[in-house]
Design an enzyme around this catalytic site. Structure first.
Site, mmCIF file in Angstrom:
data_model
loop_
_atom_site.group_PDB
_atom_site.id
_atom_site.type_symbol
_atom_site.label_atom_id
_atom_site.label_comp_id
_atom_site.label_asym_id
_atom_site.label_seq_id
_atom_site.Cartn_x
_atom_site.Cartn_y
_atom_site.Cartn_z
ATOM 1 N N LEU A 3 -20.130 -60.207 4.564
ATOM 2 C CA LEU A 3 -19.283 -61.087 4.248
ATOM 3 C C LEU A 3 -17.880 -60.697 4.910
ATOM 4 O O LEU A 3 -16.973 -59.822 4.954
ATOM 5 C CB LEU A 3 -19.028 -61.126 2.941
ATOM 6 C CG LEU A 3 -20.476 -61.997 1.905
ATOM 7 C CD1 LEU A 3 -19.659 -61.787 0.288
ATOM 8 C CD2 LEU A 3 -19.723 -63.660 2.258
ATOM 9 N N ASP A 4 -16.898 -62.361 5.456
ATOM 10 C CA ASP A 4 -15.597 -61.490 5.743
ATOM 11 C C ASP A 4 -14.946 -61.195 4.819
ATOM 12 O O ASP A 4 -15.657 -61.229 3.805
ATOM 13 C CB ASP A 4 -15.033 -62.929 5.897
ATOM 14 C CG ASP A 4 -15.683 -63.880 8.046
ATOM 15 O OD1 ASP A 4 -16.232 -62.985 8.467
ATOM 16 O OD2 ASP A 4 -15.675 -64.691 7.924
ATOM 17 N N PRO A 5 -14.081 -60.387 5.015
ATOM 18 C CA PRO A 5 -13.322 -60.329 4.147
ATOM 19 C C PRO A 5 -12.045 -61.408 2.734
ATOM 20 O O PRO A 5 -12.371 -60.592 1.922
ATOM 21 C CB PRO A 5 -11.609 -59.829 4.523
ATOM 22 C CG PRO A 5 -11.986 -59.254 5.875
ATOM 23 C CD PRO A 5 -13.260 -60.222 5.955
ATOM 24 N N ALA A 25 -14.050 -63.713 1.835
ATOM 25 C CA ALA A 25 -14.626 -64.644 1.126
ATOM 26 C C ALA A 25 -15.217 -63.734 0.061
ATOM 27 O O ALA A 25 -14.780 -62.222 -0.201
ATOM 28 C CB ALA A 25 -15.823 -63.941 1.988
#
Length: 297
Positions: free
Chosen positions: A37-39, A41
């Site tokens: 997961l991107d930071p 998100a």
């Protein structure tokens, strides 16, 4: 401890940050996560604990669901609000116009990976090139969006929320950017929550604070889900006592002597005579044997 610990990833943490934090809480090194997961998100991040780390790369269910906030009329270098944002258009966009283009972004579609992504081109990560101000040619890839619903939309602010169910390799911010481009006004993602991943839902997740409290109260085991949850959609193959012993010793079992082999399935979840989950296996019909996929127990 062996199994799955579902974490509600906090914003501004990378997936690696979460694993590093858990190593400190659990006092364990054997941890891995399923699905980066991107930071920015938040949401479902399954963390594999102990022997379960063997299953990180063989999760049979790669479906994911998200709730994504968006704003039309703007663009950014990262396709989201965390990049360099600029206004593109002040054109009015009604809810009906957004709903009209949504079908174009469902089903199997082609998507161009964004420059700010972990995709590799020529052995280099795109985000590394993007940070150097370099943009390179990328090839569009086929993705699958099984559901795309406009949950909320305010035409006065041109802001809204979409729910999206999709397969592996889908960039939600790119879907929003492409919808904005299709509407002729641009679009950026403003928030992202993963609500489902690999068979696990948000209501099964715990915050890092919850996990720390469970550790302090000596009840961490209550939070760990069994590894077979990852494979519960696979057909189950239950072995007899002698077969269990042979299988665990590496003996290839005769398909004709196994109960539960189906004509429409190649991959199976294998259980011992005592009901304990062993791992995955494949039916080699040409050879007439059961081949080990990966043993986890």
């Amino acid at each position: 401890m062996n199994g799955i610990l579902c974490v509600n990833k906090p914003q501004d943490f990378t997936s690696f940050d979460v694993v590093a934090k858990l190593r400190g809480i659990l006092q364990m090194k054997r941890l891995g996560h399923g699905g980066t997961l991107d930071p920015m998100a938040t949401g479902v991040l399954p963390v594999f604990v102990g022997n379960a780390t063997k299953a990180c790369d063989i999760m049979p269910d790669n479906t994911k669901s998200y709730r994504a906030g968006f704003r039309l009329g703007a663009v950014s270098d990262t396709q989201d609000i965390w990049g360099e944002v600029s206004e593109k258009s002040d054109m009015a966009v009604e809810k009906a116009a957004v709903e009209a283009v949504i079908p174009e972004f469902t089903g199997k579609i082609m998507q161009l990976p964004p420059m700010y992504s972990a995709v590799q081109v020529g052995g280099k990560r795109l985000y590394d090139l993007a940070r150097q101000g370099i943009e390179v040619e990328r090839e569009a890839r086929e993705i699958e969006v099984s559901e795309l619903v406009l949950e909320e939309y305010d035409s006065s602010t041109r802001e809204g929320v979409m729910s999206i169910a999709c397969g592996k390799g889908t960039y939600i911010r790119t879907i929003i950017s492409d919808i904005g481009e299709r509407l002729g006004c641009g679009g950026i993602m403003t928030s992202l929550v993963r609500t489902f991943s690999g068979g696990f839902s948000l209501d099964e997740c715990f915050s890092l604070e919850d996990i720390q409290n469970a550790k302090d109260e000596d009840r961490l085991e209550e939070l760990i889900l069994p590894i077979e949850r990852v494979f519960e959609k696979l057909p189950k193959l239950r072995l007899g006592e002698a077969q269990t012993r042979m299988y665990r010793n590496g003996v290839k079992l005769d398909l004709s002597k196994l109960r539960g082999i189906r004509d429409d399935a190649e991959c199976y979840g294998v259980y011992g005579f005592d009901g304990a989950f062993i791992g995955t296996a494949f039916a080699d019909r040409e050879g007439g044997i059961l081949r080990v996929g990966k043993n986890l127990g």
